[in-house]
Design a protein around this motif. Sequence first.
Motif, PDB file in Angstrom:
ATOM      1  N   ASP A   1     -81.602   0.022   9.955  1.00  0.00           N
ATOM      2  CA  ASP A   1     -80.262   0.566  10.160  1.00  0.00           C
ATOM      3  C   ASP A   1     -79.675   0.917   8.801  1.00  0.00           C
ATOM      4  OD1 ASP A   1     -77.954   1.388  11.415  1.00  0.00           O
ATOM      5  OD2 ASP A   1     -77.788  -0.397  12.672  1.00  0.00           O
TER       6      ASP A   1
ATOM      7  N   GLU B   1     -75.602   2.028   6.784  1.00  0.00           N
ATOM      8  CA  GLU B   1     -74.155   2.085   6.932  1.00  0.00           C
ATOM      9  C   GLU B   1     -73.521   2.512   5.613  1.00  0.00           C
ATOM     10  OE1 GLU B   1     -71.595  -0.643   9.744  1.00  0.00           O
ATOM     11  OE2 GLU B   1     -71.818  -1.615   7.810  1.00  0.00           O
TER      12      GLU B   1
ATOM     13  N   GLN C   1     -74.369  -5.268   6.829  1.00  0.00           N
ATOM     14  CA  GLN C   1     -75.126  -5.743   7.986  1.00  0.00           C
ATOM     15  C   GLN C   1     -76.271  -6.658   7.540  1.00  0.00           C
ATOM     16  OE1 GLN C   1     -75.418  -2.339  11.178  1.00  0.00           O
ATOM     17  NE2 GLN C   1     -75.907  -1.467   9.176  1.00  0.00           N
TER      18      GLN C   1
ATOM     19  N   TYR D   1     -79.899  -9.119   9.315  1.00  0.00           N
ATOM     20  CA  TYR D   1     -80.708  -9.549  10.456  1.00  0.00           C
ATOM     21  C   TYR D   1     -80.769 -11.071  10.493  1.00  0.00           C
ATOM     22  CZ  TYR D   1     -82.357  -4.766  11.035  1.00  0.00           C
ATOM     23  OH  TYR D   1     -82.418  -3.415  11.250  1.00  0.00           O
TER      24      TYR D   1
ATOM     25  N   ASN E   1     -80.364  -4.764  17.101  1.00  0.00           N
ATOM     26  CA  ASN E   1     -78.930  -5.069  17.016  1.00  0.00           C
ATOM     27  C   ASN E   1     -78.674  -6.034  15.861  1.00  0.00           C
ATOM     28  OD1 ASN E   1     -77.731  -3.878  19.740  1.00  0.00           O
ATOM     29  ND2 ASN E   1     -79.675  -4.890  20.248  1.00  0.00           N
ATOM     30  N   PRO E   2     -78.645  -5.544  14.623  1.00  0.00           N
ATOM     31  CA  PRO E   2     -78.371  -6.438  13.490  1.00  0.00           C
ATOM     32  C   PRO E   2     -76.960  -6.999  13.558  1.00  0.00           C
ATOM     33  CG  PRO E   2     -78.303  -4.140  12.803  1.00  0.00           C
ATOM     34  CD  PRO E   2     -78.836  -4.149  14.207  1.00  0.00           C
TER      35      PRO E   2
ATOM     36  N   ARG F   1     -73.348  -7.396  12.710  1.00  0.00           N
ATOM     37  CA  ARG F   1     -72.448  -6.335  12.258  1.00  0.00           C
ATOM     38  C   ARG F   1     -71.836  -6.643  10.899  1.00  0.00           C
ATOM     39  NH1 ARG F   1     -68.343  -5.480  17.091  1.00  0.00           N
ATOM     40  NH2 ARG F   1     -68.345  -7.755  16.923  1.00  0.00           N
ATOM     41  N   SER F   2     -71.463  -5.598  10.215  1.00  0.00           N
ATOM     42  CA  SER F   2     -70.799  -5.752   8.921  1.00  0.00           C
ATOM     43  C   SER F   2     -69.392  -6.306   9.110  1.00  0.00           C
ATOM     44  CB  SER F   2     -70.740  -4.408   8.195  1.00  0.00           C
ATOM     45  OG  SER F   2     -70.055  -3.444   8.988  1.00  0.00           O
TER      46      SER F   2
END
Length: 233
Positions: free
Chosen positions: A155, A157, A187, A189, A202-203, A205-206
């Motif tokens: 992912d 961002e 973010q 894992y 679905n890591p 979230r930040s």
Amino acid sequence: DSDQLITSFKADVDLGFATLSSITSYQDWRYDSINDQDGTADATIRHDTTYNAKQFAQELRLTSPTSGVFDYILGLYYSDGTTDRSFLRTSPIPPLKQNWDSSADTTSYAAFAQLGYDITPTTLVTVGARLNYEEIGVFFQDNRGATPVEFTGSDSETAFTGKVALQQFFDNGLMAFASVATGYKGQAYDVSSGFDQRRADNPIRSEDSINYEIGLSGRALDGDAQFQLVAFW
């Protein structure tokens, strides 16, 4: 058993109108652990785990002199980090057994600037901003079955953070200040037993923050004492 290496190198070049700084750093951490989980003589339930985390970072900064009414800091930042982990849990209870290898990596790119301006000889304003782009990736291999099962994910961002600060100096040596700043945590894992493709897709979230600060600092007793009063939220 834990071994850690931390190195850094900083070089400054005087360009006359500004100073160019280069900061290079490298970290390598290895951690091996064996844990007797049930406290029995033969360690019926046992954890064997190994971490190896490495990170390289490079920053370039251009800093102006602070003697004038205007000053600045301009910069570029890059970092690349990887954490490899293996985990083995032996147990007479089949559901408790674990055997997996993983690797998680984070790469960050950023540009930042901070500008200072003397509105008057006693009033200073500072404005800062940072644009950050971050990529994350994960690899997880479950080795419990006859054929290993692999899960992968990635992912990215982009985040923008900023700061505004004001300082006011008074004739009696007092200085009042106030600032508003935003923060960002990227973010990640959650790499642990039970990791599957759903977690890879679905890591975590930040996170964002807004910080407010006001304060007053100065000296007392003819300069023999100094104080700071700060409120933060």
